[in-house]
Design an enzyme around this catalytic site. Structure first.
Site, PDB file in Angstrom:
ATOM      1  N   ARG A 251       0.809  -1.217   0.000  1.00 14.23           N
ATOM      2  CA  ARG A 251       0.000   0.000   0.000  1.00 14.23           C
ATOM      3  C   ARG A 251       0.847   1.275   0.000  1.00 14.23           C
ATOM      4  NH1 ARG A 251      -3.257  -3.252  -1.299  1.00 14.23           N
ATOM      5  NH2 ARG A 251      -5.388  -3.509  -0.493  1.00 14.23           N
ATOM      6  N   SER A 252       2.017   1.199  -0.575  1.00 10.50           N
ATOM      7  CA  SER A 252       2.892   2.371  -0.635  1.00 10.50           C
ATOM      8  C   SER A 252       2.518   3.321  -1.754  1.00 10.50           C
ATOM      9  CB  SER A 252       4.352   1.921  -0.824  1.00 10.50           C
ATOM     10  OG  SER A 252       4.497   1.230  -2.063  1.00 10.50           O
ATOM     11  N   ALA A 272      -0.676  -8.641 -15.919  1.00 12.76           N
ATOM     12  CA  ALA A 272      -1.018  -9.012 -14.552  1.00 12.76           C
ATOM     13  C   ALA A 272      -0.476 -10.404 -14.270  1.00 12.76           C
ATOM     14  CB  ALA A 272      -2.540  -8.981 -14.372  1.00 12.76           C
ATOM     15  N   THR A 273       0.453 -10.494 -13.345  1.00  5.08           N
ATOM     16  CA  THR A 273       1.105 -11.776 -13.070  1.00  5.08           C
ATOM     17  C   THR A 273       0.418 -12.559 -11.957  1.00  5.08           C
ATOM     18  OG1 THR A 273       2.614 -10.704 -11.513  1.00  5.08           O
ATOM     19  CG2 THR A 273       3.348 -10.895 -13.804  1.00  5.08           C
ATOM     20  N   HIS A 290      -7.785  -2.050  -9.478  1.00  8.48           N
ATOM     21  CA  HIS A 290      -6.728  -1.781 -10.456  1.00  8.48           C
ATOM     22  C   HIS A 290      -7.332  -1.510 -11.831  1.00  8.48           C
ATOM     23  CE1 HIS A 290      -2.666  -2.810  -8.654  1.00  8.48           C
ATOM     24  NE2 HIS A 290      -3.494  -2.937  -7.639  1.00  8.48           N
ATOM     25  N   ARG A 291      -8.300  -2.329 -12.223  1.00  5.41           N
ATOM     26  CA  ARG A 291      -8.905  -2.154 -13.537  1.00  5.41           C
ATOM     27  C   ARG A 291      -9.620  -0.821 -13.660  1.00  5.41           C
ATOM     28  NH1 ARG A 291     -11.271  -8.318 -14.086  1.00  5.41           N
ATOM     29  NH2 ARG A 291      -9.367  -9.259 -14.971  1.00  5.41           N
ATOM     30  N   GLU A 302      -3.081 -11.657 -18.599  1.00  3.54           N
ATOM     31  CA  GLU A 302      -2.800 -12.331 -17.332  1.00  3.54           C
ATOM     32  C   GLU A 302      -1.841 -13.480 -17.617  1.00  3.54           C
ATOM     33  OE1 GLU A 302      -6.568 -13.419 -15.734  1.00  3.54           O
ATOM     34  OE2 GLU A 302      -7.039 -11.381 -15.056  1.00  3.54           O
TER      35      GLU A 302
END
Length: 419
Positions: A251-252, A272-273, A290-291, A302
């Site tokens: 959460r940085s 996206a890994t 994120h999307r 992915e």
């Protein structure tokens, strides 16, 4: 064609009166900005703002030679007083062109928001595009003069596809509408040699050196009020880094920072890994957030098969994240089992990391990768946890060694470690 920026700030200027925010508190000296107004060759004034005559005088110019004043966006509040000797401000209708006796031509560019953009062509053919705050060009795909795949363009201002233009200079709300810059790039209107200047800069902008860094990451720059520039001089165009690694803790803000570095570019492939993790609702919420942040023009893949993607030609890659890639590879080589690790798993993992680093070194694509920085926290209680921590540190080191830019994000603040 010579351009003097009488102001480069948002309509309210910077700092705002009585505003205690960090951006306003540090907007001193060259960082203070009046509302954006442009003086072209001393004969054309784009946007009449309070104090324009005094701003011109401070920059060593006079408004006495101005033959045309054009407004780009509606002004709130009372009408701006027109200095003596200046013509009354006007506006050009979308798609129409105005020819000045001085040899300048001004074409109005339609926007996706209220206001008017202006394409200005000088007597010698140089072209600039000026967009108002909050505005981005509309209809570029239809080839309305600022569209097409113009390639790099040149001093004549024309690209290589059907005569569509690649501008020598673009002045726009880069921070507020990075998608507008992406549209211009997709259409070929902004090429590698286009000088992109951020204007309409307000107190939402980051203060100090962070503004310079953020703009440089998307191939743009800001200049102080009063600057005079020659349209077509490219020596100050920032070089967009080919490879960037963004590190940070949980959460940085590292993913937001990575996405921000590519939001002004079209057709980004988001790699996206982490996969979908069927049945994990908390993970699904993360993926959804994120999307929602990503521009609609971005595509998603992915996959953890990164080496072929790096070897291919194509649009920029945003890889999020390397730490999940490492988990996948450690699963594949059975690195969690001590016997498998000693019997060849360690060697196999190091080979995969070396292969990835070599692919990063050889790639011709723009790449922004995200990874976790976990080595500064609590020592994991298990051997497998310590193994993962150590291997992630080695992976980050190898990947960073091939990047022009390496950033560490702490509490939402990006610290440049390289570049």
């Amino acid at each position: 064609m010579e351009l003097t920026l009488l102001g480069t700030g948002a309509p309210g200027g910077l700092p705002l009166p009585d505003c205690p925010c960090a951006a306003c508190a540090t907007a001193l000296g060259d960082a203070a900005r009046a509302a954006t107004a442009l003086l072209v060759d001393g004969v054309l004034l784009l946007d009449l703002t309070p104090g324009a005559a005094f701003a011109a005088a401070r920059a060593g110019h006079s408004l006495s030679g101005v033959r045309q004043v054009l407004l780009s966006h509606p002004h709130d509040g009372p009408p701006v007083e027109v200095p003596a000797g200046l013509p009354q401000p006007g506006r050009v209708a979308d798609g129409r062109e105005l020819a000045l006796l001085t040899g300048h031509r001004v074409r109005a560019v339609a926007l996706d928001a209220p206001g008017t953009g202006y394409e200005v062509t000088g007597p010698d053919g140089e072209r600039l595009l000026y967009l108002p705050p909050g505005g981005a060009p509309a209809g570029l795909a239809e080839g309305n003069g600022a569209a097409g795949n113009g390639g790099n363009g040149g001093h004549g201002g024309h690209g290589g596809n059907g005569g569509h233009v690649t501008y020598e200079m673009v002045l726009a709300d880069v921070l507020g509408r990075p998608d507008g810059l992406a549209r211009l790039r997709a259409a070929g209107a902004v090429g590698p040699t286009t000088d992109v200047l951020a204007v309409h800069i307000g107190h939402e902008a980051p203060p100090g050196r962070e503004l310079t860094r953020r703009l440089a990451a998307v191939g743009a720059r800001a200049v102080p009020d009063g600057s005079t520039l020659v349209v077509g001089a490219y020596e100050d165009v920032p070089d967009v880094p080919r490879r960037t690694l963004v590190l940070g803790g949980a959460r940085s803000g590292k993913s937001v920072e990575a996405e921000r570095r590519l939001e002004a570019f079209p057709d980004v492939l988001y790699v996206a890994t982490g996969g979908t993790r069927s049945g994990d609702t908390e993970w699904a919420r993360r993926v959804s957030l994120h999307r929602e942040r990503r521009p609609g023009s971005w595509r998603t893949a992915e996959t953890c098969d990164l080496v072929p993607l790096l070897a291919e030609d194509g649009p920029p890659l945003l890889i999020d994240c390397l730490s999940l890639w490492l988990t996948h590879v450690m699963d594949e080589v059975k690195a969690w089992d001590d016997a498998e690790w000693a019997g060849g798993g360690e060697r196999a993992l190091r080979e995969r990391v070396t292969e990835l680093a070599e692919a990063v070194r050889a790639t011709r694509r723009t790449v922004v990768a995200v990874s976790n920085e976990v080595g500064s926290g609590i020592v994991p209680a298990t051997a497998s946890g310590r193994r993962y921590r150590d291997e992630l540190g080695r992976l980050n080191t190898a990947f960073a060694g091939e990047c022009e830019h390496v950033l560490l994000v702490v509490a939402g603040q990006a610290l440049a470690l390289r570049g």
